[in-house]
Design an enzyme around this catalytic site. Sequence first.
Site, PDB file in Angstrom:
ATOM      1  N   ARG A 256     -29.023   3.332  -4.272  1.00 38.91           N
ATOM      2  CA  ARG A 256     -27.828   2.472  -4.246  1.00 38.91           C
ATOM      3  C   ARG A 256     -28.115   1.228  -3.412  1.00 38.91           C
ATOM      4  O   ARG A 256     -28.979   1.229  -2.528  1.00 38.91           O
ATOM      5  CB  ARG A 256     -26.644   3.214  -3.609  1.00 38.91           C
ATOM      6  CG  ARG A 256     -26.100   4.393  -4.403  1.00 38.91           C
ATOM      7  CD  ARG A 256     -25.451   3.930  -5.700  1.00 38.91           C
ATOM      8  NE  ARG A 256     -24.808   5.022  -6.428  1.00 38.91           N
ATOM      9  CZ  ARG A 256     -25.416   5.837  -7.268  1.00 38.91           C
ATOM     10  NH1 ARG A 256     -26.713   5.714  -7.498  1.00 38.91           N
ATOM     11  NH2 ARG A 256     -24.726   6.771  -7.909  1.00 38.91           N
TER      12      ARG A 256
ATOM     13  N   ILE B 127     -22.061   7.376   2.735  1.00 39.12           N
ATOM     14  CA  ILE B 127     -22.453   7.126   4.129  1.00 39.12           C
ATOM     15  C   ILE B 127     -21.449   7.765   5.085  1.00 39.12           C
ATOM     16  O   ILE B 127     -21.835   8.448   6.043  1.00 39.12           O
ATOM     17  CB  ILE B 127     -22.613   5.608   4.397  1.00 39.12           C
ATOM     18  CG1 ILE B 127     -23.827   5.096   3.618  1.00 39.12           C
ATOM     19  CG2 ILE B 127     -22.742   5.319   5.904  1.00 39.12           C
ATOM     20  CD1 ILE B 127     -24.254   3.676   3.902  1.00 39.12           C
TER      21      ILE B 127
ATOM     22  N   ASP C 225       0.860  -1.195   0.000  1.00 42.21           N
ATOM     23  CA  ASP C 225       0.000   0.000   0.000  1.00 42.21           C
ATOM     24  C   ASP C 225       0.887   1.233   0.000  1.00 42.21           C
ATOM     25  O   ASP C 225       1.899   1.272   0.700  1.00 42.21           O
ATOM     26  CB  ASP C 225      -0.904  -0.020   1.255  1.00 42.21           C
ATOM     27  CG  ASP C 225      -2.118   0.882   1.114  1.00 42.21           C
ATOM     28  OD1 ASP C 225      -1.922   2.091   0.904  1.00 42.21           O
ATOM     29  OD2 ASP C 225      -3.259   0.377   1.208  1.00 42.21           O
TER      30      ASP C 225
ATOM     31  N   TYR D 260     -13.445   5.328 -14.313  1.00 44.93           N
ATOM     32  CA  TYR D 260     -13.345   4.328 -13.242  1.00 44.93           C
ATOM     33  C   TYR D 260     -14.016   3.023 -13.670  1.00 44.93           C
ATOM     34  O   TYR D 260     -13.451   1.935 -13.541  1.00 44.93           O
ATOM     35  CB  TYR D 260     -14.014   4.883 -11.976  1.00 44.93           C
ATOM     36  CG  TYR D 260     -14.075   3.919 -10.817  1.00 44.93           C
ATOM     37  CD1 TYR D 260     -12.983   3.732  -9.986  1.00 44.93           C
ATOM     38  CD2 TYR D 260     -15.247   3.193 -10.551  1.00 44.93           C
ATOM     39  CE1 TYR D 260     -13.039   2.847  -8.915  1.00 44.93           C
ATOM     40  CE2 TYR D 260     -15.310   2.313  -9.481  1.00 44.93           C
ATOM     41  CZ  TYR D 260     -14.196   2.143  -8.667  1.00 44.93           C
ATOM     42  OH  TYR D 260     -14.256   1.264  -7.617  1.00 44.93           O
TER      43      TYR D 260
ATOM     44  N   GLY E 226     -22.596  12.624 -14.686  1.00 46.29           N
ATOM     45  CA  GLY E 226     -22.435  11.195 -15.004  1.00 46.29           C
ATOM     46  C   GLY E 226     -22.892  10.255 -13.898  1.00 46.29           C
ATOM     47  O   GLY E 226     -22.609   9.060 -13.946  1.00 46.29           O
TER      48      GLY E 226
END
Length: 322
Positions: free
Chosen positions: A211, A188, A38, A145, A271
């Site tokens: 969602r 959230i 990472d 993405y 979008g």
Amino acid sequence: MTPPSIRDRTILVTGGAGFIGSHLVDALVDDNDVRVLDDLSTGEREHVHDDATLLEGDVRDQQALERATRDVDLIFHEAAVVGVTETVEQPAETNRVNLEAGLELLEQARREDARVVLASSAAVYGHPDELPVSETASTDPASPYGIQKLALDEYARLYADLYDLPTVALRYFNAYGPRQRGPYSGVISTFLEQARAGDPITVEGDGEQTRDFVHVEDLVRANLLAATTDDVGEAYNVGTGERTSILELAETIREATDADVPIVHREPRVGDVRHSRADVSKARRTLGFEATIGLQTGIRDLVGRESLEEATMIDREGESYS
Ligand code: NAD
Ligand code: UD1
């Protein structure tokens, strides 16, 4: 608890300092030798379990990738630029992280003969024609993405077909849970931060968009199942099969936090996908996966944890002045 078949393995979790990756590491670390690759761009060092080895490096760095994948049996690939907006602003740069590095990782896995479980996304479907959306629906990404995730998801299938590499792509729907934070994190965590700070909750557009919110513990379980299934070379939706509007979510969070804050509307996101809900029958049938944490329970739990963390911080501050 890891399934009995995931023991005594050498495992790499890319993005293991991030939100989903760090929970995955926690689930694996007791019974396996776990490494994390990472670059800490959005992840945090303190989220990496003490018993895992953190290799601080970039997945685009060939040497770092070679070192991290040496002698591994299993790879969970979570590292990515996750914010859809960031990929709209920088399609080429984010492509290097989200697609090119992922493809190189598949190459390394081929060399090591390691299984790969990839974090794919519901974003591969773009604006779905029908709901719930199944894995056979047409893929028509609405953002760089989505294209990056789709291409890697397809490469994973191809590597299974061409080279017999055991790969699985998990198409996560909207994830939430502890440790999700930051400016590009999900709605959230943004709404929770706003409510707790006493700031207005910012709904983009009319808030009628929906969602399928899936808890990180359910995602971890899906990953463990994907790591042991015989049905490789496949993509699976990972969601709950339920959908919630952003306005309902704002109300739920306002109630759960007891915050006396207004809900304000902003310009809709360019979008933005209007509706999203997973058909989870393939994952149920093949992996034996079923989401177990409903949104109300998940949010109540998150609010409870944050209150606890805050109380602990106040205690600590109190101690330091005493
Ligand atoms: P996150 O940002 O918390 O985790 C991503 C991790 O990858 C971070 O720790 C970050 O530091 C690391 N990273 C980023 N670029 C890197 C690079 N070049 N080299 C090395 N490490 C790098 O995000 P997350 O929500 O935990 O997402 C995990 C995966 O799940 C991602 O692949 C994401 O696209 C996918 N996904 C997430 C969601 C969601 O709702 N959060 C939904 C669908 C798919
Ligand atoms: C999310 C993931 C993405 C994943 C996809 C899969 C993040 C940051 N992105 O994208 O990686 O592939 O799910 O389904 O987790 N919204 C507001 N106000 C805010 C923030 C957001 O109204 O302050 C709205 C957005 O306009 C959008 C919805 O909430 O309609 C969800 O946004 P977001 O949490 O960013 O997720 P996705 O764009 O769905």
